[in-house]
Every structure is written in structure tokens, then in C-alpha cells.
Motif scaffolding. Sequence first.
Motif, PDB file in Angstrom:
ATOM      1  N   ARG A  48       7.676 -35.663 -16.502  1.00 54.57           N
ATOM      2  CA  ARG A  48       6.273 -35.836 -16.897  1.00 54.57           C
ATOM      3  C   ARG A  48       5.719 -37.151 -16.329  1.00 54.57           C
ATOM      4  NH1 ARG A  48       2.564 -33.888 -20.264  1.00 54.57           N
ATOM      5  NH2 ARG A  48       1.202 -35.292 -21.395  1.00 54.57           N
ATOM      6  N   LEU A  49       6.537 -38.209 -16.367  1.00 56.34           N
ATOM      7  CA  LEU A  49       6.118 -39.489 -15.810  1.00 56.34           C
ATOM      8  C   LEU A  49       5.807 -39.347 -14.319  1.00 56.34           C
ATOM      9  CD1 LEU A  49       5.580 -42.516 -16.016  1.00 56.34           C
ATOM     10  CD2 LEU A  49       8.044 -42.886 -15.630  1.00 56.34           C
ATOM     11  N   ALA A  50       6.657 -38.643 -13.599  1.00 62.51           N
ATOM     12  CA  ALA A  50       6.412 -38.438 -12.161  1.00 62.51           C
ATOM     13  C   ALA A  50       5.108 -37.677 -11.936  1.00 62.51           C
ATOM     14  CB  ALA A  50       7.584 -37.695 -11.530  1.00 62.51           C
ATOM     15  N   LEU A  51       4.809 -36.724 -12.808  1.00 64.00           N
ATOM     16  CA  LEU A  51       3.568 -35.964 -12.694  1.00 64.00           C
ATOM     17  C   LEU A  51       2.351 -36.862 -12.983  1.00 64.00           C
ATOM     18  CD1 LEU A  51       2.127 -33.305 -12.216  1.00 64.00           C
ATOM     19  CD2 LEU A  51       2.634 -32.664 -14.586  1.00 64.00           C
ATOM     20  N   LEU A  52       2.460 -37.709 -13.983  1.00 64.03           N
ATOM     21  CA  LEU A  52       1.383 -38.653 -14.293  1.00 64.03           C
ATOM     22  C   LEU A  52       1.175 -39.634 -13.134  1.00 64.03           C
ATOM     23  CD1 LEU A  52       2.282 -39.378 -18.023  1.00 64.03           C
ATOM     24  CD2 LEU A  52       0.312 -38.073 -17.187  1.00 64.03           C
ATOM     25  N   GLU A  53       2.272 -40.124 -12.567  1.00 67.26           N
ATOM     26  CA  GLU A  53       2.175 -41.040 -11.425  1.00 67.26           C
ATOM     27  C   GLU A  53       1.546 -40.346 -10.219  1.00 67.26           C
ATOM     28  OE1 GLU A  53       6.254 -42.285 -11.125  1.00 67.26           O
ATOM     29  OE2 GLU A  53       5.904 -44.064 -12.369  1.00 67.26           O
ATOM     30  N   LEU A  54       1.862 -39.082 -10.021  1.00 64.56           N
ATOM     31  CA  LEU A  54       1.265 -38.319  -8.927  1.00 64.56           C
ATOM     32  C   LEU A  54      -0.242 -38.180  -9.138  1.00 64.56           C
ATOM     33  CD1 LEU A  54       2.854 -35.291  -7.218  1.00 64.56           C
ATOM     34  CD2 LEU A  54       0.455 -35.212  -7.794  1.00 64.56           C
ATOM     35  N   LEU A 102      -5.714 -41.528 -18.821  1.00 61.80           N
ATOM     36  CA  LEU A 102      -4.507 -42.197 -18.329  1.00 61.80           C
ATOM     37  C   LEU A 102      -4.499 -43.677 -18.693  1.00 61.80           C
ATOM     38  CD1 LEU A 102      -4.287 -40.340 -14.943  1.00 61.80           C
ATOM     39  CD2 LEU A 102      -2.526 -40.318 -16.725  1.00 61.80           C
ATOM     40  N   ALA A 103      -5.665 -44.304 -18.700  1.00 56.65           N
ATOM     41  CA  ALA A 103      -5.741 -45.722 -19.075  1.00 56.65           C
ATOM     42  C   ALA A 103      -5.271 -45.918 -20.513  1.00 56.65           C
ATOM     43  CB  ALA A 103      -7.173 -46.234 -18.911  1.00 56.65           C
ATOM     44  N   LEU A 104      -5.720 -45.043 -21.400  1.00 56.69           N
ATOM     45  CA  LEU A 104      -5.298 -45.158 -22.790  1.00 56.69           C
ATOM     46  C   LEU A 104      -3.801 -44.885 -22.948  1.00 56.69           C
ATOM     47  CD1 LEU A 104      -8.373 -43.528 -24.528  1.00 56.69           C
ATOM     48  CD2 LEU A 104      -7.713 -45.949 -24.535  1.00 56.69           C
ATOM     49  N   GLU A 105      -3.310 -43.894 -22.245  1.00 60.06           N
ATOM     50  CA  GLU A 105      -1.875 -43.587 -22.308  1.00 60.06           C
ATOM     51  C   GLU A 105      -1.053 -44.756 -21.762  1.00 60.06           C
ATOM     52  OE1 GLU A 105       1.508 -41.246 -23.240  1.00 60.06           O
ATOM     53  OE2 GLU A 105      -0.568 -41.214 -23.929  1.00 60.06           O
ATOM     54  N   ALA A 106      -1.556 -45.416 -20.738  1.00 60.66           N
ATOM     55  CA  ALA A 106      -0.836 -46.547 -20.134  1.00 60.66           C
ATOM     56  C   ALA A 106      -0.720 -47.721 -21.096  1.00 60.66           C
ATOM     57  CB  ALA A 106      -1.518 -46.975 -18.838  1.00 60.66           C
ATOM     58  N   THR A 107      -1.605 -47.806 -22.082  1.00 55.11           N
ATOM     59  CA  THR A 107      -1.494 -48.886 -23.076  1.00 55.11           C
ATOM     60  C   THR A 107      -0.300 -48.660 -23.997  1.00 55.11           C
ATOM     61  OG1 THR A 107      -2.933 -47.868 -24.745  1.00 55.11           O
ATOM     62  CG2 THR A 107      -3.991 -49.268 -23.082  1.00 55.11           C
ATOM     63  N   ARG A 108       0.173 -47.423 -24.056  1.00 58.32           N
ATOM     64  CA  ARG A 108       1.293 -47.080 -24.941  1.00 58.32           C
ATOM     65  C   ARG A 108       2.607 -46.879 -24.195  1.00 58.32           C
ATOM     66  NH1 ARG A 108      -3.298 -44.347 -26.984  1.00 58.32           N
ATOM     67  NH2 ARG A 108      -2.952 -42.554 -25.631  1.00 58.32           N
ATOM     68  N   ARG A 109       2.532 -46.738 -22.867  1.00 59.42           N
ATOM     69  CA  ARG A 109       3.745 -46.442 -22.085  1.00 59.42           C
ATOM     70  C   ARG A 109       3.870 -47.428 -20.923  1.00 59.42           C
ATOM     71  NH1 ARG A 109       4.191 -40.334 -20.624  1.00 59.42           N
ATOM     72  NH2 ARG A 109       6.154 -41.110 -19.849  1.00 59.42           N
ATOM     73  N   PRO A 110       4.709 -48.447 -21.086  1.00 59.66           N
ATOM     74  CA  PRO A 110       4.845 -49.472 -20.040  1.00 59.66           C
ATOM     75  C   PRO A 110       5.217 -48.898 -18.670  1.00 59.66           C
ATOM     76  CG  PRO A 110       6.081 -50.095 -22.005  1.00 59.66           C
ATOM     77  CD  PRO A 110       5.573 -48.705 -22.237  1.00 59.66           C
ATOM     78  N   TYR A 116      -0.448 -47.323 -13.151  1.00 58.21           N
ATOM     79  CA  TYR A 116      -1.891 -47.462 -13.380  1.00 58.21           C
ATOM     80  C   TYR A 116      -2.390 -48.799 -12.836  1.00 58.21           C
ATOM     81  CZ  TYR A 116      -6.410 -47.158 -15.598  1.00 58.21           C
ATOM     82  OH  TYR A 116      -7.760 -47.107 -15.813  1.00 58.21           O
ATOM     83  N   ASP A 117      -1.646 -49.858 -13.094  1.00 54.86           N
ATOM     84  CA  ASP A 117      -2.055 -51.188 -12.626  1.00 54.86           C
ATOM     85  C   ASP A 117      -2.028 -51.297 -11.106  1.00 54.86           C
ATOM     86  OD1 ASP A 117      -2.501 -51.961 -15.219  1.00 54.86           O
ATOM     87  OD2 ASP A 117      -0.722 -53.234 -15.371  1.00 54.86           O
ATOM     88  N   ARG A 118      -1.080 -50.634 -10.453  1.00 58.03           N
ATOM     89  CA  ARG A 118      -1.052 -50.638  -8.976  1.00 58.03           C
ATOM     90  C   ARG A 118      -2.354 -50.076  -8.427  1.00 58.03           C
ATOM     91  NH1 ARG A 118       4.220 -49.175  -9.565  1.00 58.03           N
ATOM     92  NH2 ARG A 118       3.786 -46.964  -9.348  1.00 58.03           N
ATOM     93  N   GLY A 119      -2.807 -48.982  -8.994  1.00 57.49           N
ATOM     94  CA  GLY A 119      -4.063 -48.380  -8.555  1.00 57.49           C
ATOM     95  C   GLY A 119      -5.240 -49.300  -8.818  1.00 57.49           C
TER      96      GLY A 119
END
Length: 185
Positions: A48-54, A102-110, A116-119
Motif C-alpha cells: 500500500r505504501l508503494a502505491l501511495l508513493e506511486l 495524502l497530506a493528511l495521511e502523511a501527518t500520521r505516517r512518517p 510527500y515532502d520530496r514532492g
Amino acid sequence: MDSPRLARIGDAAIGLIAREGLRGLTHRGVDREAELPPGSTSYYARTRLALLELAIARMVELDDGHLARPVEGPDDAAEAIAAFLHHSVTDGRTRTLARYELALEATRRPELRAAYDRGGRQLREHAATVLTKLGAVEPEAHVRTLVGWCEGIAFDALAGAGGEPSREELAAGARSLLCTVLGGR
């Protein structure tokens, strides 16, 4: 994206996230959305993480394509900012909504925060380059102001009560902001 199939998977993931939120994002759902054979998404993004990163990588790629236009002065920059923002709240609305999810999810998943920060850094580096070209004395300091203004306008248009701004309204606002940031130039 390295291949049309990866782009298609990324686009489908973005569409699902915007329409159904992150709970609606599944590998099978992306396969259906992209009209690909079952298991296709899982082949390219095992987790799932790989899919979110994609999905994030695809959003950055699409934004970069929209921001690639060179600017030749503050008025031209204001028009480019207005075009990007207008697209973000109209034709590119799906991508913007997915980015908020995704921004909100990134606040909960380092682990997602890093992608997200790279983008976000890529967008900010582009903005700093433009501000430097326009003669900003402290471009890095003004990037936060510019990006914050853009984010606020987009959020207000999509999730707030502001409604859809016209391209002319956006250009006028961008001109005003750039004038302030550039010290009246």
C-alpha cells in the motif's frame, strides 16, 4: 513515470483517492479504475505504501509538466501562477483533492511523509528558482509566502466557502503578492 502503464496506475490511484478517500484505495480498485487485468497494480506497487508513493510521484510529475513554462518577468509569472492555480481547482481538481488526502495521511505516517515532502521540495525549489530569476532578495524566505498563498486559495476554492476563482482574479492576486515579495518591482 517510466512507462505508460505506471502513469495509468498513478492516474487511477489519484482518481480513487480523490473520489473515495484513502479507504477506497486498493490494488484491485486501481486495477478496475485503470481497466487493467487483476494483479497489474500489485505487480508495480507491491505494498500500500508503494502505491501511495506511486500516486505522489505521478502528482509531482503532472505538476512539473504544468509548471515547466519559463517566465519572463513578474506579470508573466503572475499569469503562470494563475494558470496553475486555476487548473488546480478546475480540470486538475481531482489531483488537488487527492493531494489533500495524502497530506493528511502523511501527518500520521512518517514513511509516507518522506515521499510527500520530496514532492513538496520539488515544487518549492521551482518557486525559489522563479523568484530568484525575478530578482527576489530572499527567495527561500518568500517561497513559503507564495506556496502558502497558493495552497490557501486552492483549499478555499475546493474545501472552503470561497468558490471557484476566475483566472483573472488569480492573476491579480498573484501580481499583488509578487509585487510585495519583489519590493514593488
